[in-house]
Design a protein around this motif. Structure first.
Motif, PDB file in Angstrom:
ATOM      1  N   GLN A 145      40.911  42.930   4.640  1.00 41.11           N
ATOM      2  CA  GLN A 145      41.490  42.215   3.396  1.00 41.11           C
ATOM      3  C   GLN A 145      42.982  42.985   3.605  1.00 41.11           C
ATOM      4  OE1 GLN A 145      38.500  43.566   0.503  1.00 41.11           O
ATOM      5  NE2 GLN A 145      38.821  41.533  -0.404  1.00 41.11           N
ATOM      6  N   SER A 159      38.245  37.584   2.306  1.00 38.55           N
ATOM      7  CA  SER A 159      38.252  37.536   0.915  1.00 38.55           C
ATOM      8  C   SER A 159      37.410  38.552   0.108  1.00 38.55           C
ATOM      9  CB  SER A 159      38.064  35.940   0.378  1.00 38.55           C
ATOM     10  OG  SER A 159      36.698  35.793   0.924  1.00 38.55           O
ATOM     11  N   ASP A 164      36.646  30.846   3.736  1.00 36.59           N
ATOM     12  CA  ASP A 164      38.252  31.411   3.378  1.00 36.59           C
ATOM     13  C   ASP A 164      38.940  30.107   3.803  1.00 36.59           C
ATOM     14  OD1 ASP A 164      37.165  33.543   2.022  1.00 36.59           O
ATOM     15  OD2 ASP A 164      37.744  34.923   3.655  1.00 36.59           O
TER      16      ASP A 164
END
Length: 396
Positions: free
Chosen positions: A251, A323, A379
Protein backbone atom coordinates in the motif's frame (compact mmCIF):
# COMPACT_ATOMS: atom_id res chain seq x y z
CA UNK A 1 13.00 13.90 -11.69
CA UNK A 2 15.33 12.77 -14.45
CA UNK A 3 16.16 14.58 -17.66
CA UNK A 4 14.75 13.04 -20.80
CA UNK A 5 17.16 12.00 -23.51
CA UNK A 6 16.71 13.52 -26.99
CA UNK A 7 15.27 10.34 -28.49
CA UNK A 8 12.40 10.22 -26.00
CA UNK A 9 10.55 12.95 -27.90
CA UNK A 10 10.51 10.95 -31.13
CA UNK A 11 8.11 8.23 -30.06
CA UNK A 12 5.40 7.75 -27.48
CA UNK A 13 6.54 4.75 -25.46
CA UNK A 14 4.97 3.15 -22.42
CA UNK A 15 7.24 1.89 -19.67
CA UNK A 16 6.34 -0.63 -16.97
CA UNK A 17 7.91 -0.45 -13.50
CA UNK A 18 7.44 -3.46 -11.22
CA UNK A 19 8.60 -2.98 -7.64
CA UNK A 20 9.94 -5.48 -5.13
CA UNK A 21 8.13 -7.38 -2.44
CA UNK A 22 8.91 -11.10 -2.47
CA UNK A 23 5.71 -13.18 -2.51
CA UNK A 24 3.69 -9.95 -2.54
CA UNK A 25 4.60 -9.61 -6.22
CA UNK A 26 1.75 -12.01 -6.99
CA UNK A 27 -0.42 -8.90 -6.80
CA UNK A 28 1.34 -7.54 -9.91
CA UNK A 29 0.32 -10.65 -11.85
CA UNK A 30 -3.33 -9.95 -11.15
CA UNK A 31 -2.98 -6.43 -12.53
CA UNK A 32 -1.14 -7.63 -15.63
CA UNK A 33 -3.72 -10.37 -16.21
CA UNK A 34 -6.64 -7.93 -16.13
CA UNK A 35 -4.81 -5.58 -18.51
CA UNK A 36 -4.37 -8.44 -20.98
CA UNK A 37 -8.13 -9.13 -20.98
CA UNK A 38 -8.86 -5.50 -21.83
CA UNK A 39 -6.18 -5.40 -24.52
CA UNK A 40 -7.64 -8.49 -26.21
CA UNK A 41 -11.02 -6.75 -26.40
CA UNK A 42 -9.47 -3.74 -28.14
CA UNK A 43 -8.03 -5.74 -31.07
CA UNK A 44 -5.20 -3.23 -31.65
CA UNK A 45 -1.87 -4.40 -33.01
CA UNK A 46 0.05 -1.85 -30.95
CA UNK A 47 -1.24 -3.62 -27.84
CA UNK A 48 0.25 -7.00 -28.85
CA UNK A 49 2.99 -5.97 -26.46
CA UNK A 50 1.96 -2.64 -24.86
CA UNK A 51 5.17 -1.93 -22.93
CA UNK A 52 8.30 -1.09 -24.90
CA UNK A 53 10.33 -0.67 -21.72
CA UNK A 54 10.26 -3.12 -18.81
CA UNK A 55 11.91 -2.26 -15.50
CA UNK A 56 11.88 -4.32 -12.34
CA UNK A 57 13.45 -4.62 -8.93
CA UNK A 58 13.61 -7.68 -6.66
CA UNK A 59 10.60 -9.94 -7.31
CA UNK A 60 9.37 -7.28 -9.74
CA UNK A 61 12.55 -7.86 -11.76
CA UNK A 62 11.65 -11.53 -12.10
CA UNK A 63 8.13 -10.66 -13.28
CA UNK A 64 9.51 -8.09 -15.74
CA UNK A 65 12.02 -10.60 -17.12
CA UNK A 66 9.30 -13.24 -17.42
CA UNK A 67 7.25 -10.82 -19.52
CA UNK A 68 10.25 -10.01 -21.69
CA UNK A 69 11.24 -13.66 -22.14
CA UNK A 70 7.85 -14.43 -23.65
CA UNK A 71 7.80 -11.10 -25.46
CA UNK A 72 6.29 -12.32 -28.71
CA UNK A 73 2.82 -11.90 -27.28
CA UNK A 74 1.72 -10.06 -24.13
CA UNK A 75 -1.32 -12.27 -23.58
CA UNK A 76 0.71 -15.47 -23.70
CA UNK A 77 3.28 -13.91 -21.38
CA UNK A 78 0.80 -12.96 -18.70
CA UNK A 79 -0.98 -16.30 -18.96
CA UNK A 80 2.24 -18.22 -18.34
CA UNK A 81 3.23 -16.01 -15.42
CA UNK A 82 -0.26 -16.35 -13.94
CA UNK A 83 -0.06 -20.15 -13.97
CA UNK A 84 3.26 -20.09 -12.11
CA UNK A 85 2.06 -17.72 -9.40
CA UNK A 86 -1.29 -19.49 -8.99
CA UNK A 87 0.48 -22.75 -8.21
CA UNK A 88 3.45 -21.57 -6.16
CA UNK A 89 4.93 -23.51 -3.26
CA UNK A 90 7.75 -22.45 -0.97
CA UNK A 91 9.91 -25.37 -2.11
CA UNK A 92 10.14 -23.71 -5.55
CA UNK A 93 11.79 -20.64 -4.04
CA UNK A 94 13.87 -21.81 -1.07
CA UNK A 95 14.79 -25.06 0.63
CA UNK A 96 11.94 -25.81 3.02
CA UNK A 97 12.94 -29.35 4.04
CA UNK A 98 14.25 -30.02 7.53
CA UNK A 99 17.84 -30.50 6.38
CA UNK A 100 17.72 -27.25 4.42
CA UNK A 101 16.38 -25.41 7.45
CA UNK A 102 19.13 -26.82 9.67
CA UNK A 103 21.84 -25.83 7.22
CA UNK A 104 20.64 -22.27 6.85
CA UNK A 105 17.98 -21.03 9.25
CA UNK A 106 19.01 -22.85 12.42
CA UNK A 107 22.67 -21.98 11.83
CA UNK A 108 21.71 -18.34 11.27
CA UNK A 109 19.73 -18.22 14.51
CA UNK A 110 22.68 -19.78 16.33
CA UNK A 111 24.94 -17.11 14.90
CA UNK A 112 22.81 -14.45 16.59
CA UNK A 113 23.64 -15.87 20.01
CA UNK A 114 26.95 -17.73 19.69
CA UNK A 115 28.29 -16.42 16.40
CA UNK A 116 31.76 -15.97 17.84
CA UNK A 117 31.98 -19.76 18.32
CA UNK A 118 31.04 -20.69 14.75
CA UNK A 119 33.82 -21.42 12.29
CA UNK A 120 31.55 -21.16 9.26
CA UNK A 121 29.08 -18.33 9.50
CA UNK A 122 25.81 -18.58 7.56
CA UNK A 123 25.32 -16.47 4.43
CA UNK A 124 21.57 -16.04 4.79
CA UNK A 125 18.45 -17.15 6.61
CA UNK A 126 17.22 -19.23 3.65
CA UNK A 127 18.77 -21.13 0.75
CA UNK A 128 17.14 -19.89 -2.48
CA UNK A 129 18.87 -22.32 -4.86
CA UNK A 130 15.45 -23.78 -5.91
CA UNK A 131 14.51 -20.34 -7.25
CA UNK A 132 17.59 -20.33 -9.45
CA UNK A 133 16.63 -23.74 -10.81
CA UNK A 134 13.06 -22.58 -11.47
CA UNK A 135 14.22 -19.50 -13.37
CA UNK A 136 16.66 -21.50 -15.49
CA UNK A 137 13.83 -23.89 -16.41
CA UNK A 138 11.12 -21.34 -17.19
CA UNK A 139 12.86 -18.28 -18.65
CA UNK A 140 13.95 -18.36 -22.29
CA UNK A 141 16.15 -15.32 -22.85
CA UNK A 142 16.51 -16.05 -26.55
CA UNK A 143 12.85 -15.12 -27.00
CA UNK A 144 13.58 -11.77 -25.38
CA UNK A 145 16.47 -11.27 -27.80
CA UNK A 146 14.14 -11.93 -30.73
CA UNK A 147 11.50 -9.54 -29.37
CA UNK A 148 14.14 -6.81 -29.07
CA UNK A 149 15.50 -7.48 -32.55
CA UNK A 150 11.97 -7.13 -33.98
CA UNK A 151 11.33 -3.95 -32.00
CA UNK A 152 8.51 -5.31 -29.85
CA UNK A 153 10.54 -4.57 -26.74
CA UNK A 154 13.09 -1.78 -26.51
CA UNK A 155 14.76 -2.56 -23.19
CA UNK A 156 14.68 -4.60 -20.00
CA UNK A 157 16.22 -3.09 -16.88
CA UNK A 158 16.97 -4.87 -13.61
CA UNK A 159 18.26 -3.03 -10.53
CA UNK A 160 20.46 -4.46 -7.79
CA UNK A 161 22.45 -3.03 -4.89
CA UNK A 162 26.20 -3.59 -4.63
CA UNK A 163 27.39 -4.61 -1.18
CA UNK A 164 30.93 -4.04 -2.44
CA UNK A 165 30.63 -0.42 -3.63
CA UNK A 166 27.38 0.69 -2.00
CA UNK A 167 25.95 1.81 -5.34
CA UNK A 168 22.57 1.09 -6.84
CA UNK A 169 23.23 -0.48 -10.24
CA UNK A 170 20.70 -0.77 -13.05
CA UNK A 171 21.68 -3.44 -15.56
CA UNK A 172 19.85 -2.99 -18.84
CA UNK A 173 19.67 -4.93 -22.09
CA UNK A 174 18.63 -3.40 -25.39
CA UNK A 175 19.10 -4.15 -29.07
CA UNK A 176 19.31 -0.39 -29.70
CA UNK A 177 22.17 1.85 -28.64
CA UNK A 178 21.35 3.56 -25.35
CA UNK A 179 23.92 5.57 -23.44
CA UNK A 180 24.38 4.47 -19.81
CA UNK A 181 23.80 7.11 -17.14
CA UNK A 182 25.40 8.02 -13.84
CA UNK A 183 23.82 9.77 -10.87
CA UNK A 184 24.80 10.14 -7.23
CA UNK A 185 25.18 6.59 -5.85
CA UNK A 186 23.41 5.28 -8.97
CA UNK A 187 24.84 3.91 -12.17
CA UNK A 188 23.43 2.14 -15.23
CA UNK A 189 25.39 -0.51 -17.13
CA UNK A 190 24.43 -2.15 -20.40
CA UNK A 191 24.70 -5.90 -20.04
CA UNK A 192 23.09 -9.15 -21.06
CA UNK A 193 20.49 -9.96 -18.43
CA UNK A 194 20.81 -13.46 -16.94
CA UNK A 195 19.27 -15.49 -14.12
CA UNK A 196 22.14 -14.33 -11.90
CA UNK A 197 21.06 -10.70 -12.36
CA UNK A 198 17.55 -11.62 -11.26
CA UNK A 199 18.78 -13.54 -8.21
CA UNK A 200 20.94 -10.57 -7.25
CA UNK A 201 18.07 -8.13 -7.59
CA UNK A 202 15.80 -10.40 -5.50
CA UNK A 203 18.32 -11.21 -2.75
CA UNK A 204 16.37 -9.80 0.22
CA UNK A 205 18.97 -8.76 2.83
CA UNK A 206 19.67 -11.41 5.50
CA UNK A 207 16.95 -13.65 4.02
CA UNK A 208 18.59 -14.71 0.72
CA UNK A 209 22.32 -14.89 -0.10
CA UNK A 210 24.10 -12.20 -2.07
CA UNK A 211 24.95 -12.95 -5.71
CA UNK A 212 28.28 -12.23 -7.36
CA UNK A 213 28.18 -10.30 -10.66
CA UNK A 214 30.86 -8.82 -12.89
CA UNK A 215 30.76 -5.04 -13.16
CA UNK A 216 33.33 -2.91 -14.95
CA UNK A 217 35.79 -5.81 -15.07
CA UNK A 218 35.51 -6.69 -11.38
CA UNK A 219 33.38 -9.10 -9.38
CA UNK A 220 31.08 -7.58 -6.77
CA UNK A 221 28.44 -9.01 -4.45
CA UNK A 222 24.90 -7.75 -4.99
CA UNK A 223 21.71 -7.82 -2.97
CA UNK A 224 18.13 -6.66 -3.29
CA UNK A 225 17.85 -3.71 -5.67
CA UNK A 226 15.33 -1.89 -3.51
CA UNK A 227 17.91 -1.17 -0.80
CA UNK A 228 19.65 1.78 -2.46
CA UNK A 229 17.20 2.57 -5.25
CA UNK A 230 16.49 6.23 -4.59
CA UNK A 231 14.49 6.77 -7.79
CA UNK A 232 12.71 3.55 -8.87
CA UNK A 233 10.94 5.19 -11.82
CA UNK A 234 14.03 6.85 -13.31
CA UNK A 235 15.37 3.83 -15.29
CA UNK A 236 12.17 3.77 -17.37
CA UNK A 237 12.52 7.49 -18.12
CA UNK A 238 16.22 7.18 -18.98
CA UNK A 239 15.39 4.35 -21.38
CA UNK A 240 12.91 6.56 -23.23
CA UNK A 241 9.48 6.10 -21.66
CA UNK A 242 7.08 9.02 -22.09
CA UNK A 243 4.38 7.20 -20.11
CA UNK A 244 5.09 5.05 -17.06
CA UNK A 245 2.86 2.53 -15.34
CA UNK A 246 3.98 1.53 -11.84
CA UNK A 247 2.61 -1.60 -10.18
CA UNK A 248 3.49 -1.76 -6.50
CA UNK A 249 3.38 -4.65 -4.06
CA UNK A 250 2.51 -2.66 -0.92
CA UNK A 251 0.00 0.00 0.00
CA UNK A 252 1.46 3.34 -1.05
CA UNK A 253 -1.03 5.47 0.87
CA UNK A 254 -1.38 3.18 3.86
CA UNK A 255 -3.47 4.54 6.70
CA UNK A 256 -1.82 4.40 10.09
CA UNK A 257 -3.98 2.80 12.74
CA UNK A 258 -3.78 3.44 16.47
CA UNK A 259 -1.27 1.19 18.19
CA UNK A 260 -2.72 -1.60 20.32
CA UNK A 261 -1.29 -2.93 23.57
CA UNK A 262 0.44 -5.68 21.58
CA UNK A 263 1.90 -3.13 19.19
CA UNK A 264 3.39 -1.19 22.11
CA UNK A 265 5.25 -4.25 23.40
CA UNK A 266 8.96 -4.65 22.63
CA UNK A 267 9.20 -5.58 18.91
CA UNK A 268 10.20 -9.08 17.86
CA UNK A 269 12.95 -9.67 15.32
CA UNK A 270 10.27 -10.38 12.71
CA UNK A 271 8.52 -7.10 13.40
CA UNK A 272 11.75 -5.14 13.12
CA UNK A 273 12.61 -6.99 9.90
CA UNK A 274 9.13 -6.35 8.49
CA UNK A 275 9.43 -2.66 9.29
CA UNK A 276 12.84 -2.53 7.60
CA UNK A 277 11.49 -4.29 4.50
CA UNK A 278 8.56 -1.89 4.26
CA UNK A 279 11.08 0.95 4.26
CA UNK A 280 13.20 -0.75 1.61
CA UNK A 281 10.36 -1.66 -0.74
CA UNK A 282 8.02 1.29 -0.30
CA UNK A 283 9.53 4.54 0.94
CA UNK A 284 11.70 5.33 -2.10
CA UNK A 285 8.82 4.56 -4.48
CA UNK A 286 6.45 6.90 -2.60
CA UNK A 287 9.08 9.65 -2.66
CA UNK A 288 9.76 9.18 -6.37
CA UNK A 289 6.05 9.28 -7.23
CA UNK A 290 5.63 12.49 -5.22
CA UNK A 291 8.66 14.01 -6.96
CA UNK A 292 7.44 13.11 -10.43
CA UNK A 293 3.93 14.38 -9.71
CA UNK A 294 5.31 17.66 -8.38
CA UNK A 295 7.52 18.21 -11.44
CA UNK A 296 4.61 17.44 -13.78
CA UNK A 297 2.45 20.03 -12.01
CA UNK A 298 5.23 22.61 -12.12
CA UNK A 299 5.77 22.08 -15.85
CA UNK A 300 2.04 22.47 -16.41
CA UNK A 301 2.19 25.96 -14.89
CA UNK A 302 4.98 27.18 -17.18
CA UNK A 303 4.28 29.13 -20.39
CA UNK A 304 4.65 26.92 -23.46
CA UNK A 305 7.81 28.64 -24.74
CA UNK A 306 9.50 28.30 -21.35
CA UNK A 307 8.40 24.66 -20.95
CA UNK A 308 9.84 23.81 -24.38
CA UNK A 309 13.25 25.12 -23.34
CA UNK A 310 13.54 23.11 -20.15
CA UNK A 311 15.29 19.70 -20.31
CA UNK A 312 12.48 18.26 -18.19
CA UNK A 313 9.42 16.80 -19.90
CA UNK A 314 6.11 15.77 -18.35
CA UNK A 315 5.76 12.03 -17.81
CA UNK A 316 2.29 10.54 -17.78
CA UNK A 317 2.04 8.33 -14.71
CA UNK A 318 -0.33 5.56 -13.68
CA UNK A 319 0.12 3.82 -10.33
CA UNK A 320 -1.74 0.71 -9.19
CA UNK A 321 -0.99 -0.65 -5.73
CA UNK A 322 -2.74 -2.87 -3.16
CA UNK A 323 -5.89 -1.44 -1.61
CA UNK A 324 -5.61 -3.65 1.47
CA UNK A 325 -2.94 -4.40 4.08
CA UNK A 326 -1.13 -7.46 2.79
CA UNK A 327 0.45 -8.41 6.13
CA UNK A 328 -3.03 -9.00 7.56
CA UNK A 329 -3.80 -11.30 4.63
CA UNK A 330 -0.52 -13.16 5.21
CA UNK A 331 -1.39 -13.78 8.86
CA UNK A 332 -4.46 -15.70 7.72
CA UNK A 333 -2.30 -18.09 5.68
CA UNK A 334 0.52 -18.81 8.12
CA UNK A 335 -0.54 -22.46 8.35
CA UNK A 336 0.04 -22.90 4.61
CA UNK A 337 3.82 -22.77 5.09
CA UNK A 338 5.75 -26.02 5.55
CA UNK A 339 6.20 -26.92 9.21
CA UNK A 340 9.97 -26.44 9.10
CA UNK A 341 9.55 -22.89 7.76
CA UNK A 342 6.84 -22.09 10.30
CA UNK A 343 9.11 -23.26 13.09
CA UNK A 344 11.93 -21.05 11.90
CA UNK A 345 9.73 -18.00 11.42
CA UNK A 346 8.06 -18.64 14.76
CA UNK A 347 11.44 -18.34 16.45
CA UNK A 348 11.70 -14.88 14.92
CA UNK A 349 8.16 -13.92 15.90
CA UNK A 350 6.88 -13.87 12.31
CA UNK A 351 3.88 -16.08 13.01
CA UNK A 352 2.54 -13.56 15.52
CA UNK A 353 0.14 -10.88 14.27
CA UNK A 354 2.67 -8.12 14.92
CA UNK A 355 5.36 -9.94 12.92
CA UNK A 356 3.29 -11.04 9.93
CA UNK A 357 4.80 -8.37 7.70
CA UNK A 358 8.01 -10.42 7.37
CA UNK A 359 6.00 -13.55 6.59
CA UNK A 360 4.08 -11.71 3.84
CA UNK A 361 7.31 -11.51 1.79
CA UNK A 362 8.12 -15.21 2.17
CA UNK A 363 4.69 -16.85 1.86
CA UNK A 364 5.14 -18.43 -1.56
CA UNK A 365 2.04 -20.61 -1.20
CA UNK A 366 -0.81 -20.91 -3.68
CA UNK A 367 -3.71 -19.99 -1.38
CA UNK A 368 -1.98 -16.73 -0.47
CA UNK A 369 -0.70 -15.81 -3.94
CA UNK A 370 -4.11 -16.50 -5.48
CA UNK A 371 -5.73 -14.06 -3.07
CA UNK A 372 -3.13 -11.44 -4.01
CA UNK A 373 -3.84 -12.08 -7.69
CA UNK A 374 -7.55 -11.58 -7.08
CA UNK A 375 -6.80 -8.35 -5.23
CA UNK A 376 -4.71 -7.14 -8.19
CA UNK A 377 -7.57 -7.88 -10.58
CA UNK A 378 -10.12 -6.11 -8.35
CA UNK A 379 -7.93 -3.03 -7.86
CA UNK A 380 -7.35 -2.78 -11.61
CA UNK A 381 -11.07 -3.03 -12.31
CA UNK A 382 -11.61 -0.22 -9.79
CA UNK A 383 -9.21 1.94 -11.83
CA UNK A 384 -10.68 1.08 -15.23
CA UNK A 385 -11.19 4.71 -16.24
CA UNK A 386 -7.58 5.65 -15.44
CA UNK A 387 -6.24 2.57 -17.26
CA UNK A 388 -8.34 3.27 -20.36
CA UNK A 389 -7.07 6.84 -20.40
CA UNK A 390 -3.42 5.80 -19.98
CA UNK A 391 -3.55 3.37 -22.91
CA UNK A 392 -6.05 5.37 -24.96
CA UNK A 393 -8.43 2.43 -25.03
CA UNK A 394 -11.85 2.68 -26.63
CA UNK A 395 -14.51 2.78 -23.95
CA UNK A 396 -17.41 0.34 -24.47
Amino acid sequence: MEKNHPHTNQEDMAGLVLTGGGARAAYQVGVLHQLSKWFIQQNRRDLDFPFKILCGTSAGAINAAALACAGRNYYQSTDRILKVWENFHSEQVFRADSIGMIRTGARWLSALSIGWMLRKRPKSLLDNSPLGELLHQTLHFRRMDEAMEKGKIKALAVSASSYSSGRSVTFFQSHEHIDPWIRSQRVAIKDRITVEHLLASAAIPFVFPATKLEIEGQMEYFGDGSMRQLAPISPAIHLGASRVMVIGASQINERHTEATEVDRAYPSLARVAGHAMASIFLDSLSTDIERLTRVNKTLGLLPTDVANRTPLKPIKLLVISPSQRIDELAAQHARDLPRSVRTLLSALGATEASGSSLMSYLLFEANYTRELIRMGIADTLAMKEEVYDFFALTKP
